[in-house]
Design a protein around this motif. Structure first.
Motif, PDB file in Angstrom:
ATOM      1  N   GLU A   1       0.941  -1.217   0.088  1.00  0.00           N
ATOM      2  CA  GLU A   1      -0.257  -0.071   0.127  1.00  0.00           C
ATOM      3  C   GLU A   1       0.690   1.017  -0.104  1.00  0.00           C
ATOM      4  O   GLU A   1       1.928   1.416  -0.253  1.00  0.00           O
ATOM      5  N   THR A   2       0.061   2.362   0.104  1.00  0.00           N
ATOM      6  CA  THR A   2       0.864   3.710  -0.180  1.00  0.00           C
ATOM      7  C   THR A   2       1.731   4.025   1.914  1.00  0.00           C
ATOM      8  O   THR A   2       1.263   4.058   3.057  1.00  0.00           O
ATOM      9  N   ILE A   3       2.720   4.255   1.724  1.00  0.00           N
ATOM     10  CA  ILE A   3       3.239   5.030   2.459  1.00  0.00           C
ATOM     11  C   ILE A   3       2.998   6.355   2.353  1.00  0.00           C
ATOM     12  O   ILE A   3       4.027   7.030   4.089  1.00  0.00           O
ATOM     13  N   ASP A   4       2.541   6.640   1.032  1.00  0.00           N
ATOM     14  CA  ASP A   4       1.887   8.467   1.826  1.00  0.00           C
ATOM     15  C   ASP A   4       0.691   8.505   0.933  1.00  0.00           C
ATOM     16  O   ASP A   4      -0.359   8.738   1.372  1.00  0.00           O
ATOM     17  N   ASP A   5       0.959   9.614  -0.186  1.00  0.00           N
ATOM     18  CA  ASP A   5      -0.264   9.683  -0.645  1.00  0.00           C
ATOM     19  C   ASP A   5      -0.459   8.812  -1.699  1.00  0.00           C
ATOM     20  O   ASP A   5      -0.120   7.749  -1.843  1.00  0.00           O
ATOM     21  N   ALA A   6      -2.637   8.663  -1.938  1.00  0.00           N
ATOM     22  CA  ALA A   6      -2.941   7.601  -2.652  1.00  0.00           C
ATOM     23  C   ALA A   6      -3.403   8.091  -4.188  1.00  0.00           C
ATOM     24  O   ALA A   6      -2.646   9.206  -4.119  1.00  0.00           O
ATOM     25  N   ALA A   7      -2.620   7.037  -5.049  1.00  0.00           N
ATOM     26  CA  ALA A   7      -2.128   7.436  -6.116  1.00  0.00           C
ATOM     27  C   ALA A   7      -3.770   8.405  -6.868  1.00  0.00           C
ATOM     28  O   ALA A   7      -3.071  10.182  -7.821  1.00  0.00           O
ATOM     29  N   GLY A   8      -4.458   8.285  -6.991  1.00  0.00           N
ATOM     30  CA  GLY A   8      -5.859   9.673  -6.402  1.00  0.00           C
ATOM     31  C   GLY A   8      -5.063  11.270  -6.026  1.00  0.00           C
ATOM     32  O   GLY A   8      -5.887  12.180  -6.864  1.00  0.00           O
ATOM     33  N   GLU A   9      -4.354  10.442  -4.881  1.00  0.00           N
ATOM     34  CA  GLU A   9      -4.635  12.263  -4.476  1.00  0.00           C
ATOM     35  C   GLU A   9      -3.387  13.097  -5.160  1.00  0.00           C
ATOM     36  O   GLU A   9      -2.916  14.029  -5.436  1.00  0.00           O
ATOM     37  N   ALA A  10      -2.512  11.991  -5.596  1.00  0.00           N
ATOM     38  CA  ALA A  10      -1.295  12.032  -6.342  1.00  0.00           C
ATOM     39  C   ALA A  10      -1.738  12.585  -7.303  1.00  0.00           C
ATOM     40  O   ALA A  10      -1.051  14.062  -8.488  1.00  0.00           O
ATOM     41  N   TYR A  11      -2.808  12.410  -8.646  1.00  0.00           N
ATOM     42  CA  TYR A  11      -2.897  13.032  -9.569  1.00  0.00           C
ATOM     43  C   TYR A  11      -3.618  14.356  -9.243  1.00  0.00           C
ATOM     44  O   TYR A  11      -3.419  15.302  -9.702  1.00  0.00           O
ATOM     45  N   ASP A  12      -4.226  14.661  -8.230  1.00  0.00           N
ATOM     46  CA  ASP A  12      -4.923  15.409  -7.453  1.00  0.00           C
ATOM     47  C   ASP A  12      -4.453  16.956  -7.257  1.00  0.00           C
ATOM     48  O   ASP A  12      -4.571  17.699  -7.834  1.00  0.00           O
ATOM     49  N   LYS A  13      -3.610  15.924  -6.489  1.00  0.00           N
ATOM     50  CA  LYS A  13      -2.996  17.641  -6.061  1.00  0.00           C
ATOM     51  C   LYS A  13      -1.170  17.609  -7.537  1.00  0.00           C
ATOM     52  O   LYS A  13      -1.274  19.177  -6.662  1.00  0.00           O
ATOM     53  N   ILE A  14      -1.053  16.893  -8.139  1.00  0.00           N
ATOM     54  CA  ILE A  14      -0.365  17.322  -8.734  1.00  0.00           C
ATOM     55  C   ILE A  14      -0.996  18.362 -10.425  1.00  0.00           C
ATOM     56  O   ILE A  14      -0.503  19.048 -11.689  1.00  0.00           O
ATOM     57  N   ALA A  15      -2.590  17.847  -9.995  1.00  0.00           N
ATOM     58  CA  ALA A  15      -3.853  18.450 -11.021  1.00  0.00           C
ATOM     59  C   ALA A  15      -3.137  19.827 -10.503  1.00  0.00           C
ATOM     60  O   ALA A  15      -3.350  21.089 -11.500  1.00  0.00           O
ATOM     61  N   LYS A  16      -3.559  20.197  -9.245  1.00  0.00           N
ATOM     62  CA  LYS A  16      -3.332  21.189  -8.608  1.00  0.00           C
ATOM     63  C   LYS A  16      -2.172  22.340  -8.756  1.00  0.00           C
ATOM     64  O   LYS A  16      -2.193  23.785  -9.470  1.00  0.00           O
ATOM     65  N   ILE A  17      -1.401  21.987  -9.185  1.00  0.00           N
ATOM     66  CA  ILE A  17       0.140  22.050  -9.408  1.00  0.00           C
ATOM     67  C   ILE A  17       0.263  23.056 -10.787  1.00  0.00           C
ATOM     68  O   ILE A  17       0.088  24.124 -10.820  1.00  0.00           O
ATOM     69  N   ILE A  18      -0.249  22.417 -11.415  1.00  0.00           N
ATOM     70  CA  ILE A  18      -0.507  22.602 -13.357  1.00  0.00           C
ATOM     71  C   ILE A  18      -1.625  23.837 -13.136  1.00  0.00           C
ATOM     72  O   ILE A  18      -1.349  24.397 -14.274  1.00  0.00           O
ATOM     73  N   GLY A  19      -2.499  23.732 -12.134  1.00  0.00           N
ATOM     74  CA  GLY A  19      -3.699  24.796 -12.463  1.00  0.00           C
ATOM     75  C   GLY A  19      -5.091  23.988 -12.968  1.00  0.00           C
ATOM     76  O   GLY A  19      -5.908  24.892 -12.975  1.00  0.00           O
TER      77      GLY A  19
ATOM     78  N   LEU B   1       7.372  12.280  -5.992  1.00  0.00           N
ATOM     79  CA  LEU B   1       6.832  12.941  -7.766  1.00  0.00           C
ATOM     80  C   LEU B   1       6.236  14.039  -7.419  1.00  0.00           C
ATOM     81  O   LEU B   1       6.312  14.551  -8.128  1.00  0.00           O
ATOM     82  N   LYS B   2       5.282  14.766  -6.491  1.00  0.00           N
ATOM     83  CA  LYS B   2       4.724  15.572  -6.651  1.00  0.00           C
ATOM     84  C   LYS B   2       6.090  17.031  -5.987  1.00  0.00           C
ATOM     85  O   LYS B   2       5.266  17.914  -7.023  1.00  0.00           O
ATOM     86  N   THR B   3       6.433  17.037  -5.736  1.00  0.00           N
ATOM     87  CA  THR B   3       7.485  17.708  -5.393  1.00  0.00           C
ATOM     88  C   THR B   3       8.484  17.869  -5.879  1.00  0.00           C
ATOM     89  O   THR B   3       8.840  19.277  -6.267  1.00  0.00           O
ATOM     90  N   ALA B   4       9.182  16.514  -7.076  1.00  0.00           N
ATOM     91  CA  ALA B   4       9.890  16.826  -8.183  1.00  0.00           C
ATOM     92  C   ALA B   4       9.118  17.394  -9.762  1.00  0.00           C
ATOM     93  O   ALA B   4       9.384  18.316 -10.352  1.00  0.00           O
ATOM     94  N   VAL B   5       7.322  17.464  -9.522  1.00  0.00           N
ATOM     95  CA  VAL B   5       7.042  18.149 -10.221  1.00  0.00           C
ATOM     96  C   VAL B   5       6.647  19.476 -10.235  1.00  0.00           C
ATOM     97  O   VAL B   5       7.129  20.250 -10.919  1.00  0.00           O
ATOM     98  N   LEU B   6       6.694  19.856  -8.857  1.00  0.00           N
ATOM     99  CA  LEU B   6       6.431  21.299  -8.108  1.00  0.00           C
ATOM    100  C   LEU B   6       7.897  21.766  -8.669  1.00  0.00           C
ATOM    101  O   LEU B   6       8.208  23.190  -8.900  1.00  0.00           O
ATOM    102  N   TYR B   7       9.006  21.439  -8.326  1.00  0.00           N
ATOM    103  CA  TYR B   7      10.319  22.261  -8.466  1.00  0.00           C
ATOM    104  C   TYR B   7      10.890  22.149 -10.045  1.00  0.00           C
ATOM    105  O   TYR B   7      10.687  23.394 -10.164  1.00  0.00           O
TER     106      TYR B   7
END
Ligand code: KG4
Ligand code: ZN
Length: 333
Positions: free
Chosen positions: A155-173, A211-217
């Protein structure tokens, strides 16, 4: 030959379905647009919207099924995991109706129901069956022994896959929920335009926060060079993010299948609606000689049909609850 009314209200979609002898004859979902402007689900607003939707939705489902309430043998309702206020609306409604009609109530585990969505239509998986369950709150590799026995093997040790999609989408705007929008833009983009990192490769657990942090930077740097970078590369960005999230998921699924010697492989939960993940599962299936299972699109994201089919199996096994049953925000699988 049970006729079951099912209610789902764990998060921000209200669902009502009717299942007659294992066949879904009505399946309705009322979405909640209100959360879009807040960039995420606001629990209090979700509960209020469930309260408004639940009666008309149940009435319509019963009408569409061509039955009346006196034909119902039992009520299945999501008991958790989920948002407490949202769950309470569904459970309290189900308890009242079960008492009024004098029929039993069955509390259903939401994540087990996502998996049992594979048992709505034919062909159904054989046991043991390996399911990658990917939703907004969960990412789990589950060995399914039978319709009542589920074993988490990763299982995930941090964000869920859907959460990753949603958080990265938010970073993208992109607005909430971003997952379906990333999917939409990704269809027009190049999945290899940008190479995002592959985190944590050992074992069967997942990690998405890196991955989320990598996309942000990556975006902060690119926007400094070109303020229009996102606008000019939106499709490629979405395709590359989607490719990376899905390849992380599929690598673990493949490792799990190999180590357990299972060839009945499925995906479930909201992220299994993702067109890239659905296609990738088919490719891996051909490569590994798997028999693959993907629920119909409307049975992937939150729906009451999956609660209804779970209720069907509970009914056949005599697994009923009483009016002391209470919803729980977090329940192990
Ligand atoms: O299972 P679900 O409907 O609700 C939960 O139980 O959490 O899953 C919702 C999640 C959200 O994160 C949403 O963005 C994601 O599933 N999702 C998608 C797609 N459709 C829904 N993610 C990627 N691509 C999609 N097409
Ligand atoms: Zn769900």
């Amino acid at each position: 030959m049970p006729t079951i009314l099912a209610i789902e209200s764990s998060c921000d979609d209200t669902g009502a379905a009717v299942c007659i002898n294992g066949k879904i004859v009505a399946n309705l979902t009322a979405g909640q647009k209100i959360h879009e402007k807040y960039g995420g689900v606001v629990p209090e607003l979700a509960s209020r919207a469930h309260e408004q939707h639940i009666i008309p939705l149940v009435e319509t489902a019963i009408k569409e099924a061509g039955i009346s309430t006196k034909d119902l043998d039992a009520i299945a309702v999501t008991k958790g995991p989920g948002l407490m206020g949202s769950l309470l609306v569904g459970v309290c409604f189900a308890k009242s109706l079960s008492q009024a009609l004098d029929i039993p109530i069955m509390g259903i585990h939401h994540m087990q129901a996502h998996i049992l969505a594979h048992f709505i239509d034919d062909p159904k998986p054989e046991f043991p069956f390996l399911c990658l369950t990917v939703s907004g709150g969960h990412t789990q590799l589950v060995k399914v022994h039978n319709t009542f026995s589920f074993e988490i093997i990763g299982e995930t040790i941090d964000d869920a896959a859907g959460e990753a999609y949603d958080k990265i989408a938010k970073i993208i705007g992109l607005p909430y929920p971003g997952g379906p929008l990333v999917d939409k833009h990704a269809r027009e983009g190049n999945p290899h335009a940008f190479e995002f990192p592959f985190p944590l490769r050992e074992g069967l657990n997942f990690s998405f926060s890196g991955l989320k942090t990598a996309v942000l930077y990556f975006l902060q740097k690119k926007i400094k060079e070109n303020p229009d970078f996102i606008k000019e590369n939106l499709n490629d960005l979405c395709a590359s993010v989607q490719y990376r999230i899905n390849s992380i998921l599929m690598e673990k699924l493949e490792n799990a299948a190999k180590s357990l010697y299972i060839n009945q492989i499925g995906i479930a939960g909201g992220v299994s609606a993702n067109s890239g993940l659905r296609a990738m599962l088919q490719e891996y299936g051909v490569k590994n000689n798997w028999q693959t299972f993907i629920p119909k699109f409307e049975y992937c994201t939150d729906n009451a049909a999956m609660i209804a089919i779970s209720g069907h199996y509970n009914y056949l096994d005599g697994k009923f609850d009483d009016l002391y049953m209470t919803p729980t925000a977090r329940i192990p699988l």
